[in-house]
Every structure is written in structure tokens, then in C-alpha cells.
Design a protein around this motif. Structure first.
Motif, PDB file in Angstrom:
ATOM      1  N   MET A  94      59.007  -4.991  -8.220  1.00 38.58           N
ATOM      2  CA  MET A  94      58.953  -4.911  -9.676  1.00 38.58           C
ATOM      3  C   MET A  94      57.533  -4.627 -10.145  1.00 38.58           C
ATOM      4  N   LEU A  95      56.544  -5.174  -9.461  1.00 32.96           N
ATOM      5  CA  LEU A  95      55.147  -4.899  -9.810  1.00 32.96           C
ATOM      6  C   LEU A  95      54.866  -3.407  -9.720  1.00 32.96           C
ATOM      7  N   TRP A  96      55.275  -2.781  -8.615  1.00 36.17           N
ATOM      8  CA  TRP A  96      55.056  -1.343  -8.454  1.00 36.17           C
ATOM      9  C   TRP A  96      55.864  -0.541  -9.475  1.00 36.17           C
ATOM     10  N   TRP A  97      57.066  -1.017  -9.788  1.00 37.67           N
ATOM     11  CA  TRP A  97      57.888  -0.323 -10.792  1.00 37.67           C
ATOM     12  C   TRP A  97      57.202  -0.382 -12.162  1.00 37.67           C
ATOM     13  N   LEU A  98      56.648  -1.530 -12.516  1.00 38.82           N
ATOM     14  CA  LEU A  98      55.972  -1.664 -13.809  1.00 38.82           C
ATOM     15  C   LEU A  98      54.722  -0.787 -13.888  1.00 38.82           C
ATOM     16  N   ILE A  99      54.045  -0.607 -12.774  1.00 42.75           N
ATOM     17  CA  ILE A  99      52.892   0.302 -12.755  1.00 42.75           C
ATOM     18  C   ILE A  99      53.348   1.725 -13.062  1.00 42.75           C
ATOM     19  N   LEU A 100      54.416   2.163 -12.424  1.00 38.51           N
ATOM     20  CA  LEU A 100      54.953   3.507 -12.669  1.00 38.51           C
ATOM     21  C   LEU A 100      55.460   3.646 -14.107  1.00 38.51           C
ATOM     22  N   VAL A 101      56.176   2.642 -14.592  1.00 43.28           N
ATOM     23  CA  VAL A 101      56.707   2.676 -15.960  1.00 43.28           C
ATOM     24  C   VAL A 101      55.562   2.753 -16.972  1.00 43.28           C
ATOM     25  N   ALA A 102      54.495   1.996 -16.760  1.00 43.72           N
ATOM     26  CA  ALA A 102      53.354   2.022 -17.678  1.00 43.72           C
ATOM     27  C   ALA A 102      52.693   3.399 -17.699  1.00 43.72           C
ATOM     28  N   ALA A 103      52.577   4.036 -16.540  1.00 48.38           N
ATOM     29  CA  ALA A 103      51.966   5.368 -16.488  1.00 48.38           C
ATOM     30  C   ALA A 103      52.822   6.399 -17.218  1.00 48.38           C
ATOM     31  N   VAL A 104      54.115   6.381 -16.973  1.00 46.92           N
ATOM     32  CA  VAL A 104      55.025   7.330 -17.636  1.00 46.92           C
ATOM     33  C   VAL A 104      55.066   7.057 -19.141  1.00 46.92           C
ATOM     34  N   SER A 105      55.080   5.790 -19.513  1.00 48.09           N
ATOM     35  CA  SER A 105      55.140   5.423 -20.927  1.00 48.09           C
ATOM     36  C   SER A 105      53.855   5.807 -21.654  1.00 48.09           C
ATOM     37  N   ALA A 106      52.707   5.698 -20.999  1.00 48.11           N
ATOM     38  CA  ALA A 106      51.445   6.119 -21.614  1.00 48.11           C
ATOM     39  C   ALA A 106      51.479   7.619 -21.900  1.00 48.11           C
ATOM     40  N   PHE A 107      52.092   8.387 -21.007  1.00 48.64           N
ATOM     41  CA  PHE A 107      52.238   9.820 -21.240  1.00 48.64           C
ATOM     42  C   PHE A 107      53.111  10.075 -22.469  1.00 48.64           C
ATOM     43  N   SER A 108      54.203   9.314 -22.602  1.00 44.12           N
ATOM     44  CA  SER A 108      55.067   9.496 -23.767  1.00 44.12           C
ATOM     45  C   SER A 108      54.339   9.070 -25.040  1.00 44.12           C
ATOM     46  N   PRO A 143      42.620  11.854 -22.127  1.00 40.82           N
ATOM     47  CA  PRO A 143      42.249  10.477 -21.807  1.00 40.82           C
ATOM     48  C   PRO A 143      41.439  10.279 -20.537  1.00 40.82           C
ATOM     49  N   GLY A 144      41.553  11.187 -19.564  1.00 43.31           N
ATOM     50  CA  GLY A 144      40.790  11.006 -18.333  1.00 43.31           C
ATOM     51  C   GLY A 144      41.081   9.662 -17.685  1.00 43.31           C
ATOM     52  N   ILE A 145      40.052   8.846 -17.522  1.00 46.22           N
ATOM     53  CA  ILE A 145      40.195   7.537 -16.892  1.00 46.22           C
ATOM     54  C   ILE A 145      41.048   6.597 -17.737  1.00 46.22           C
ATOM     55  N   GLY A 146      41.224   6.908 -19.012  1.00 44.04           N
ATOM     56  CA  GLY A 146      42.048   6.100 -19.898  1.00 44.04           C
ATOM     57  C   GLY A 146      43.507   6.042 -19.480  1.00 44.04           C
ATOM     58  N   TRP A 147      43.951   7.014 -18.669  1.00 46.65           N
ATOM     59  CA  TRP A 147      45.327   6.990 -18.164  1.00 46.65           C
ATOM     60  C   TRP A 147      45.584   5.740 -17.321  1.00 46.65           C
ATOM     61  N   LEU A 148      44.544   5.191 -16.726  1.00 50.65           N
ATOM     62  CA  LEU A 148      44.706   4.050 -15.823  1.00 50.65           C
ATOM     63  C   LEU A 148      44.756   2.703 -16.541  1.00 50.65           C
ATOM     64  N   ALA A 149      44.446   2.672 -17.829  1.00 48.61           N
ATOM     65  CA  ALA A 149      44.393   1.397 -18.557  1.00 48.61           C
ATOM     66  C   ALA A 149      45.745   0.701 -18.580  1.00 48.61           C
ATOM     67  N   ALA A 150      46.789   1.404 -18.968  1.00 50.66           N
ATOM     68  CA  ALA A 150      48.112   0.776 -19.074  1.00 50.66           C
ATOM     69  C   ALA A 150      48.629   0.300 -17.716  1.00 50.66           C
ATOM     70  N   PRO A 151      48.627   1.132 -16.676  1.00 48.93           N
ATOM     71  CA  PRO A 151      49.100   0.623 -15.386  1.00 48.93           C
ATOM     72  C   PRO A 151      48.281  -0.562 -14.870  1.00 48.93           C
ATOM     73  N   PHE A 152      46.968  -0.498 -15.032  1.00 46.12           N
ATOM     74  CA  PHE A 152      46.124  -1.584 -14.546  1.00 46.12           C
ATOM     75  C   PHE A 152      46.376  -2.879 -15.315  1.00 46.12           C
ATOM     76  N   MET A 153      46.403  -2.812 -16.640  1.00 41.99           N
ATOM     77  CA  MET A 153      46.577  -4.025 -17.445  1.00 41.99           C
ATOM     78  C   MET A 153      47.973  -4.613 -17.270  1.00 41.99           C
ATOM     79  N   GLY A 154      48.984  -3.756 -17.146  1.00 41.94           N
ATOM     80  CA  GLY A 154      50.338  -4.247 -16.907  1.00 41.94           C
ATOM     81  C   GLY A 154      50.456  -4.937 -15.560  1.00 41.94           C
ATOM     82  N   ALA A 155      49.880  -4.322 -14.527  1.00 37.76           N
ATOM     83  CA  ALA A 155      49.920  -4.918 -13.189  1.00 37.76           C
ATOM     84  C   ALA A 155      49.131  -6.219 -13.153  1.00 37.76           C
ATOM     85  N   LEU A 156      47.994  -6.247 -13.806  1.00 43.26           N
ATOM     86  CA  LEU A 156      47.179  -7.453 -13.826  1.00 43.26           C
ATOM     87  C   LEU A 156      47.911  -8.604 -14.521  1.00 43.26           C
ATOM     88  N   ALA A 157      48.565  -8.320 -15.633  1.00 42.57           N
ATOM     89  CA  ALA A 157      49.315  -9.364 -16.350  1.00 42.57           C
ATOM     90  C   ALA A 157      50.459  -9.896 -15.490  1.00 42.57           C
TER      91      ALA A 157
END
Length: 176
Positions: A94-108, A143-157
Motif C-alpha cells: 500500500m505504501l508503494w501504491w500511495l507513492i504511485l497514486v500521489a505522482a499520478v494525482s499531482a499530474f492531474s 515543476p521539476g523537483i516539485g513533482w517529488l513533493a506529493a509522493p515523498f510527503m504521502g509516503a512519509l506520512a
């Protein structure tokens, strides 16, 4: 001949639901972000040139920072919500799934926000504008490096929740 009814396994159904809710949430907030996004304003001059008004605020930085903060906070909300409401699906998968979901959702989020801000600050036909008219322009956001904010913060939480949540089964006490 009888038809065999198939059911979707609970973890797959949960994962699909998480993706759907996340995409919807990010798209709605992305549309609001697009409406609130700052723009350069200026006056149309001769030959289609625009004289941009001087401001103290960096429109590009505000757009970038608000993108990073909004997508990161949304990822934290989604991750915490999943962790709390779905204890059966907790784990590394689920952790890995949430990382993927956060990345796709940031794109949307960015896509919907860009479309919304483009509609709000749509450039009129240059032939219909005359010298001295006011125009607003929203710069493109990369966004450049900003793409990583959502996956990182979601995984960290999610990971922090897993660290602080006590085991549901207490270990037996040794006999003394």
C-alpha cells in the motif's frame, strides 16, 4: 451452463477506490488552484508587444510553491485517510501504491489547474485588442523537483503512521 460470478479481491478494490478518490480530490483542488494562480498583467503596446507591470512578487515562484504545498498536503491527507480507514490493507504494498497514486494525482492537479487558469486568463484574439488594452498572462509551470513533493510527503506520512501505531496483538508477558 452456469456463469461463474467473479468478485474483485478486496485489496484491488481498495486500491482502485483510493486512486479514484485521489484523482477526484486533486482535480477539484487543482481547478481551484488554477483559478487562484497569479498572473502577469500588462498593457498591450504597438506591434503586439506587452509591457508587463513591475511587481514585487515572483509569479513563477508563487505558482511553484503553491503547487508543491498543495500537492504535498493532499498526499498527506490521502495517506493518513487510507491508513486510518483501511487497516486490512496496511503494508509495504500500500505504501508503494500511495507513492504511485500521489505522482499520478499531482499530474492531474497540474493539468486541471493549467486548463483552468488558461480559461480564466485566455488571450483574446490579438486582432480584437487595441493598443492600451490590459492583458493578463499566466506563465507555464514546469515543476521539476516539485513533482517529488506529493509522493515523498504521502509516503512519509504513511510510514510515520506505521511506526507509531502499536501492534494490535500484545506480546505475552513472561511468567515470573
Amino acid at each position: 451452463m452456469t456463469l461463474k460470478r467473479t468478485t474483485i479481491p478486496r485489496p484491488i478494490g481498495s486500491a482502485a477506490g483510493i486512486l479514484a478518490v485521489s484523482l477526484l480530490l486533486y482535480s477539484v483542488v487543482g481547478a481551484l488552484w488554477g483559478l487562484l494562480r497569479p498572473a502577469h498583467t500588462g498593457t498591450l503596446r504597438e506591434e503586439g508587444r506587452v509591457a508587463i507591470d513591475v511587481t514585487m512578487v515572483s509569479v513563477e515562484f508563487v505558482s511553484f510553491a503553491s503547487f508543491v504545498i498543495a500537492t504535498g498536503l493532499l498526499a498527506v491527507i490521502v495517506s493518513l485517510g487510507v491508513y486510518i480507514t483501511s487497516p486490512a490493507t496496511r503494508g509495504p504494498g500500500m505504501l508503494w501504491w500511495l507513492i504511485l497514486v500521489a505522482a499520478v494525482s499531482a499530474f492531474s492537479f497540474l493539468t486541471v489547474g493549467t486548463v483552468t487558469s488558461g480559461l480564466l486568463h485566455a488571450a483574446a484574439d490579438l486582432g480584437s485588442l487595441s493598443e492600451g488594452d490590459r492583458v493578463s498572462i499566466v506563465p507555464a509551470l514546469s515543476p521539476g523537483i516539485g513533482w517529488l513533493a506529493a509522493p515523498f510527503m504521502g509516503a512519509l506520512a504513511y510510514w510515520c503512521c506505521a511506526l507509531v501505531t502499536p501492534d494490535t496483538e500484545a506480546e505475552p508477558l513472561p511468567i515470573q
